[in-house]
Design an enzyme around this catalytic site. Structure first.
Site, mmCIF file in Angstrom:
data_model
loop_
_atom_site.group_PDB
_atom_site.id
_atom_site.type_symbol
_atom_site.label_atom_id
_atom_site.label_comp_id
_atom_site.label_asym_id
_atom_site.label_seq_id
_atom_site.Cartn_x
_atom_site.Cartn_y
_atom_site.Cartn_z
ATOM 1 N N LYS A 38 0.842 -1.208 0.000
ATOM 2 C CA LYS A 38 0.000 0.000 0.000
ATOM 3 C C LYS A 38 0.875 1.255 0.000
ATOM 4 O O LYS A 38 2.083 1.175 0.283
ATOM 5 C CB LYS A 38 -0.915 -0.019 1.235
ATOM 6 C CG LYS A 38 -0.173 -0.015 2.575
ATOM 7 C CD LYS A 38 -1.101 -0.369 3.736
ATOM 8 C CE LYS A 38 -0.352 -0.373 5.059
ATOM 9 N NZ LYS A 38 -1.152 -0.969 6.161
ATOM 10 N N TYR A 264 14.264 31.479 5.052
ATOM 11 C CA TYR A 264 13.045 32.218 5.378
ATOM 12 C C TYR A 264 12.984 32.551 6.856
ATOM 13 O O TYR A 264 13.373 31.744 7.709
ATOM 14 C CB TYR A 264 11.821 31.374 5.022
ATOM 15 C CG TYR A 264 11.578 31.263 3.527
ATOM 16 C CD1 TYR A 264 11.559 32.392 2.710
ATOM 17 C CD2 TYR A 264 11.349 30.023 2.946
ATOM 18 C CE1 TYR A 264 11.321 32.280 1.345
ATOM 19 C CE2 TYR A 264 11.108 29.898 1.590
ATOM 20 C CZ TYR A 264 11.089 31.039 0.798
ATOM 21 O OH TYR A 264 10.847 30.920 -0.538
HETATM 22 C C1 LIG Z 1 -0.325 -1.886 6.899
HETATM 23 C C2 LIG Z 1 -0.840 -3.199 7.377
HETATM 24 C C3 LIG Z 1 0.028 -4.297 7.552
HETATM 25 C C4 LIG Z 1 1.539 -4.199 7.433
HETATM 26 O O1 LIG Z 1 2.086 -3.765 8.664
HETATM 27 P P1 LIG Z 1 3.681 -3.652 8.852
HETATM 28 O O2 LIG Z 1 3.828 -3.188 10.261
HETATM 29 O O3 LIG Z 1 4.132 -2.629 7.880
HETATM 30 O O4 LIG Z 1 4.256 -4.988 8.587
HETATM 31 C C5 LIG Z 1 -0.533 -5.526 7.855
HETATM 32 N N1 LIG Z 1 -1.865 -5.669 8.018
HETATM 33 C C6 LIG Z 1 -2.726 -4.624 7.888
HETATM 34 C C7 LIG Z 1 -4.183 -4.849 8.102
HETATM 35 C C8 LIG Z 1 -2.247 -3.359 7.586
HETATM 36 O O5 LIG Z 1 -3.097 -2.327 7.480
#
Ligand SMILES: *Cc1c(COP(=O)(O)O)cnc(C)c1O
Length: 368
Positions: A38, A264
Site C-alpha cells: 500500500k 526564510y
Molecule cells: C499496513 C498493514 C500491515 C503491514 O504492517 P507492517 O507493520 O508494515 O508490517 C498488515 N496488516 C494490515 C491490516 C495493515 O493495514
C-alpha cells in the site's frame, strides 16, 4: 565523486531479496506470505516491488484502496491482491481487476452481497476482518459468525480468509493486550470453521507480530515495513537492509559570516564563520519541517551535517563547516548510514511516515 546528480530515491532490490528471505526464514514451510504494498510500496514504488516479489514467490499482496490495486494489475501483477479498505463506490473496478475485498462491516457485506448477486459473480473471494481490539475496522467477534454464515450461504461469494490486526505487536509492554487479541481471534476461528467445509485461511500478524509472536503465524503472515528493511526494534533492524535510500546532491556552497542569516524568516543567524550547503530537497518532498533548526541532519562524505534554518518547500540548507565537501557531492538523507528510523526519531515520528511521505516528483532509481 557523486553517484547521483539530483535528488533520487534508490530502491535496492538486493535488500528486498534479503528482507524477503529473512522473513520467510521465520515461517513454517507451509505458511504463506502476503506482502503489503500500500501507499506506493511504503513510498518506494509499488509496481517495482510487487513485480519483484511476484518473481520471488510471495503468495499474496495487499493494498489499502482499490485504485492502488488497479495500478498493480495494469503493470502486470497477477498475484491475488487483498484490498484492506475498499469502498462500495469502487466495487465495479475492484471486481473487473480481480481484487479481493476485506469485508469489515455489516454495511459493506450487505453492499457487496447485493453487488455480487446483481453481477452474478461466482464464489467471489472475500476476506472477513475481525476487530479484536485495534478498533479501526472489522466485525466484533460476536458478529463475525453471522457474517461468515452469510458469505458461506451465498453462491456469489466465498470466504477466502478471516483475519485480524494487532494494535501493538511491536510493544513488549503491551504483550498481555496482544495475547488477549490473539485469544479473541482463537475463540472465533473454530466457530467460523464449524459453519462450513470451506477451507479459508487465517492471519493476524504484521511485521512485528511475525517476529514477536511466532505462535500466531496461522496460515499466512502480512509483512509491510519488514520487507522494506525496518522492524520497529534496533536488534531486529540490524538483520534487515533498507530498500529505500533517499539521496541528493550539494547544489551550492556559501561561506557565511557572523550576523548573516539563513533562509526564510532568518531561521538561523550565524554566530561564527560557517560553510553552508544548499540541497535540492524540501518539505514538498516529504522532509518534515520539524527537522529544521538543527533538529535533523543529513550525511555528507560520512559525516553528519545539521539542517540550519527552516526547511523550505524545495530546499534545505545544512552546516558543512566541519566537512570536506564541494558542490556536486552526494548527500544521504536516509539510507544505510542514517536510517529512515534514525531520521524519523529526530522528527518525533516513525519510519513508516517518513518513507511514505517521499514525494512523487522524486525520481525512483531501481538498483538490481
Ligand atoms: C499496513 C498493514 C500491515 C503491514 O504492517 P507492517 O507493520 O508494515 O508490517 C498488515 N496488516 C494490515 C491490516 C495493515 O493495514
Amino acid at each position: 565523486m557523486s553517484s547521483v546528480s539530483e535528488t533520487v530515491l534508490e530502491l535496492d532490490l538486493g535488500a528486498l531479496h534479503h528482507n524477503y528471505h529473512f522473513l520467510r526464514s521465520k515461517l513454517n514451510p507451509d505458511c504463506k506470505m502476503l506482502a503489503v504494498v500500500k501507499a506506493n510500496g511504503y513510498g518506494g514504488d509499488a509496481t517495482t516491488v510487487a513485480l519483484e516479489l511476484q518473481e520471488l514467490g510471495v503468495d499474496y499482496l495487499a493494498v489499502a484502496y482499490v485504485n492502488e490495486g488497479l495500478f498493480l494489475r495494469d503493470a502486470g501483477v497477477t498475484l491475488p491482491i487483498l484490498v484492506l479498505h475498499p469502498q462500495p463506490v469502487n466495487f465495479e473496478l475492484m471486481v473487473a481487476k480481480c481484487l479481493e475485498p476485506s469485508i469489515y462491516s455489516e454495511r459493506l457485506l450487505e453492499a457487496f452481497s447485493r453487488f455480487a448477486s446483481d453481477q452474478k459473480l461466482v464464489a467471489y473471494p472475500v476476506h472477513l476482518k475481525i476487530n479484536t481490539g485495534l478498533n479501526r475496522l472489522g466485525f466484533d467477534p460476536q458478529q463475525a459468525t453471522r457474517a461468515a454464515d452469510l458469505v458461506n450461504k451465498s453462491e456469489f461469494l466465498s470466504l477466502r480468509s478471516a483475519f485480524t490486526h494487532l494494535a501493538a505487536s511491536e510493544d513488549a509492554a503491551e504483550r498481555d493486550f496482544t495475547l488477549g487479541q490473539l485469544a479473541a481471534f482463537d475463540e472465533v476461528l473454530p466457530k467460523l470453521r464449524a459453519l462450513g467445509d470451506q477451507k479459508f485461511f487465517a492471519h493476524a500478524t504484521n511485521t512485528s507480530g511475525i517476529l514477536n509472536y511466532p505462535q500466531a503465524h496461522y496460515d499466512l503472515v502480512r509483512s509491510g515495513i519488514g520487507l522494506y528493511g525496518y522492524a520497529n526494534a534496533p536488534e531486529l533492524d540490524r538483520e534487515l537492509k533498507p530498500v529505500m535510500r533517499l539521496k541528493t546532491v550539494i547544489s551550492q556552497i556559501h561561506n557565511l559570516q557572523p550576523g548573516d542569516s539563513i533562509g526564510y524568516n532568518r531561521g538561523h543567524v550565524v554566530a561564527s564563520p560557517m560553510k553552508m550547503a544548499t540541497l535540492p530537497i524540501g518539505h514538498a518532498d516529504g522532509l518534515p519541517r520539524a527537522l529544521g533548526k538543527g533538529v535533523g541532519t543529513v550525511i555528507i562524505n560520512g559525516k553528519q551535517a545539521p539542517i540550519v534554518g527552516n526547511v523550505c518547500m524545495d530546499m534545505i540548507m545544512v552546516d558543512v563547516s566541519e566537512i570536506d565537501c564541494q558542490e556536486g557531492d552526494e548527500v544521504e538523507v536516509f539510507g544505510t548510514i542514517q536510517s529512515a528510523e534514525d531520521l524519523a526519531k529526530k522528527a518525533n515520528t516513525i519510519s513508516y511516515e517518513l518513507l511514505t511521505a517521499v514525494g512523487g516528483r522524486i525520481k525512483r532509481v531501481v538498483l538490481r
